[in-house]
Design a protein around this motif. Structure first.
Motif, short mmCIF file in Angstrom:
data_model
loop_
_atom_site.label_atom_id
_atom_site.label_comp_id
_atom_site.label_asym_id
_atom_site.label_seq_id
_atom_site.Cartn_x
_atom_site.Cartn_y
_atom_site.Cartn_z
N MET A 1 -16.52 101.20 44.30
CA MET A 1 -16.59 102.26 43.31
C MET A 1 -15.43 103.22 43.58
SD MET A 1 -19.70 105.01 42.94
CE MET A 1 -19.41 106.49 42.01
N GLU A 2 -14.65 103.51 42.57
CA GLU A 2 -13.61 104.53 42.70
C GLU A 2 -14.22 105.90 42.51
OE1 GLU A 2 -10.13 104.09 40.31
OE2 GLU A 2 -9.55 102.23 41.30
N VAL A 3 -13.86 106.82 43.38
CA VAL A 3 -14.40 108.17 43.30
C VAL A 3 -13.35 109.17 43.79
CG1 VAL A 3 -15.52 108.03 45.57
CG2 VAL A 3 -16.38 109.63 43.90
N PRO A 4 -13.13 110.24 43.04
CA PRO A 4 -12.24 111.29 43.52
C PRO A 4 -12.80 111.91 44.80
CG PRO A 4 -12.58 111.52 41.16
CD PRO A 4 -13.57 110.49 41.66
N GLN A 5 -11.92 112.31 45.71
CA GLN A 5 -12.37 112.82 47.01
C GLN A 5 -13.32 114.01 46.88
OE1 GLN A 5 -8.85 113.61 49.27
NE2 GLN A 5 -8.36 115.50 48.20
N GLU A 6 -13.20 114.80 45.83
CA GLU A 6 -14.09 115.95 45.64
C GLU A 6 -15.55 115.53 45.42
OE1 GLU A 6 -11.19 115.53 44.17
OE2 GLU A 6 -10.01 117.25 44.81
N TYR A 7 -15.76 114.30 44.93
CA TYR A 7 -17.11 113.83 44.62
C TYR A 7 -17.65 112.83 45.65
CZ TYR A 7 -15.78 115.69 40.03
OH TYR A 7 -15.36 116.49 38.99
N LEU A 8 -16.85 112.46 46.63
CA LEU A 8 -17.25 111.43 47.58
C LEU A 8 -18.56 111.77 48.28
CD1 LEU A 8 -16.81 108.84 49.22
CD2 LEU A 8 -15.42 110.19 50.80
N GLY A 9 -18.68 112.95 48.84
CA GLY A 9 -19.88 113.32 49.58
C GLY A 9 -21.14 113.24 48.73
N GLY A 10 -21.10 113.81 47.55
CA GLY A 10 -22.26 113.79 46.66
C GLY A 10 -22.61 112.39 46.19
N ALA A 11 -21.59 111.60 45.84
CA ALA A 11 -21.84 110.24 45.37
C ALA A 11 -22.42 109.37 46.49
CB ALA A 11 -20.55 109.62 44.83
N ALA A 12 -21.87 109.48 47.69
CA ALA A 12 -22.36 108.70 48.82
C ALA A 12 -23.79 109.11 49.17
CB ALA A 12 -21.44 108.86 50.03
N GLN A 125 -9.58 110.37 37.56
CA GLN A 125 -10.84 110.02 36.92
C GLN A 125 -11.54 111.27 36.42
OE1 GLN A 125 -13.37 107.83 39.62
NE2 GLN A 125 -13.24 106.09 38.26
N SER A 126 -12.15 111.14 35.25
CA SER A 126 -12.90 112.28 34.72
C SER A 126 -14.29 112.32 35.36
CB SER A 126 -13.04 112.15 33.20
OG SER A 126 -13.97 111.13 32.88
N MET A 127 -14.93 113.45 35.27
CA MET A 127 -16.28 113.61 35.79
C MET A 127 -17.23 112.65 35.07
SD MET A 127 -18.34 117.15 36.47
CE MET A 127 -18.92 117.49 34.83
N ASP A 128 -17.06 112.47 33.77
CA ASP A 128 -17.91 111.55 33.00
C ASP A 128 -17.76 110.11 33.50
OD1 ASP A 128 -18.87 113.62 31.45
OD2 ASP A 128 -17.49 113.25 29.79
N ASP A 129 -16.54 109.70 33.86
CA ASP A 129 -16.32 108.35 34.39
C ASP A 129 -17.06 108.16 35.71
OD1 ASP A 129 -14.68 107.71 32.25
OD2 ASP A 129 -12.82 108.14 33.34
N VAL A 130 -17.00 109.16 36.57
CA VAL A 130 -17.67 109.09 37.86
C VAL A 130 -19.18 109.02 37.66
CG1 VAL A 130 -18.11 110.30 40.04
CG2 VAL A 130 -15.80 110.29 39.07
N VAL A 131 -19.72 109.83 36.77
CA VAL A 131 -21.16 109.84 36.50
C VAL A 131 -21.61 108.48 35.96
CG1 VAL A 131 -22.93 110.82 34.98
CG2 VAL A 131 -21.41 112.33 36.25
N GLU A 132 -20.83 107.90 35.06
CA GLU A 132 -21.19 106.60 34.50
C GLU A 132 -21.20 105.51 35.58
OE1 GLU A 132 -19.62 103.36 31.19
OE2 GLU A 132 -18.88 105.41 31.09
N THR A 133 -20.18 105.51 36.42
CA THR A 133 -20.11 104.52 37.50
C THR A 133 -21.25 104.72 38.49
OG1 THR A 133 -17.71 104.43 37.27
CG2 THR A 133 -18.63 103.57 39.30
N LEU A 134 -21.53 105.96 38.83
CA LEU A 134 -22.62 106.27 39.76
C LEU A 134 -23.96 105.82 39.19
CD1 LEU A 134 -23.21 107.67 42.46
CD2 LEU A 134 -23.38 109.81 41.21
N SER A 135 -24.18 106.07 37.92
CA SER A 135 -25.41 105.65 37.26
C SER A 135 -25.56 104.12 37.29
CB SER A 135 -25.40 106.16 35.82
OG SER A 135 -26.58 105.80 35.16
N ASN A 136 -24.47 103.40 37.05
CA ASN A 136 -24.50 101.93 37.10
C ASN A 136 -24.81 101.44 38.51
OD1 ASN A 136 -23.94 101.64 34.37
ND2 ASN A 136 -21.74 101.52 34.69
N LYS A 137 -24.23 102.08 39.52
CA LYS A 137 -24.49 101.69 40.92
C LYS A 137 -25.95 101.94 41.28
CE LYS A 137 -20.54 100.13 42.18
NZ LYS A 137 -20.38 98.70 42.42
N GLN A 138 -26.50 103.04 40.81
CA GLN A 138 -27.92 103.32 41.07
C GLN A 138 -28.80 102.24 40.44
OE1 GLN A 138 -28.54 107.57 39.98
NE2 GLN A 138 -29.80 107.49 41.84
N ARG A 139 -28.47 101.82 39.23
CA ARG A 139 -29.24 100.76 38.58
C ARG A 139 -29.16 99.45 39.37
NH1 ARG A 139 -28.17 103.46 34.03
NH2 ARG A 139 -26.19 102.53 33.43
#
Length: 169
Positions: A1-12, A125-139
């Protein structure tokens, strides 16, 4: 999953909690909504059981497992450097079962999860792109967890444990 460094902690943190959420058998009263503030992204995780409400050995074992889960996730997240753009961070979650005799004992990995994050600069990457990818990974996590019924809800049973490791490439 690609993630901007600002969102890495929250996404992980979100994905790690999602894995553990599907491996813990707890009362619905010990589930809480949580939010990745930087993404305004909600998810559900197991909340800590207040020690004052622990009754009996099973509930005590659950409380210990939940505390360990929260602590290990926090430790794994905070051990990753803050500025690591253009690197890959991989988390490995191993669920273990004690195996051995009265002389030799060891732990056998019976389920392994790999979470790989390719850390990119913020502007890519936009915030919306990160949220969509994160949602798919959760599924994906939910679907796999539910398909592996043999592995569900064993985390705090006697003889089972886990570990979280990370690697920066």
């Amino acid at each position: 999953m690609e993630v901007p460094q600002e969102y890495l902690g929250g996404a992980a943190e979100c994905l790690l909690h999602s894995i553990f959420f599907h491996r813990l058998l707890v009362s619905p009263s010990y589930v809480e909504d949580h939010m990745i503030q930087t993404l305004s992204y909600p998810y559900v995780r197991v909340k800590r059981i207040p020690r004052s409400s622990v009754r009996g050995e099973n509930m005590n074992n659950a409380a210990i497992a939940i505390d360990k889960t929260h602590d290990e996730i926090r430790k794994a997240i905070t051990s990753v450097p803050k500025r690591i753009a253009n690197r890959t961070v991989e988390f490995k979650v191993s669920f273990l079962k004690d195996k051995g005799s009265w002389i030799f004992s060891s732990a056998e990995e019976w389920e392994i999860w790999y979470l790989q994050f390719i850390v990119v600069p913020f502007s890519t990457q936009s915030m919306d792109d990160v949220v969509e990818t994160l949602s798919n990974k959760q599924r994906e996590i939910i679907n796999f967890s539910q398909s592996n019924s043999e592995a569900q809800h064993v985390q705090f049973k006697k003889g089972y444990s886990f570990k979280i490791e990370h690697n920066i490439m």
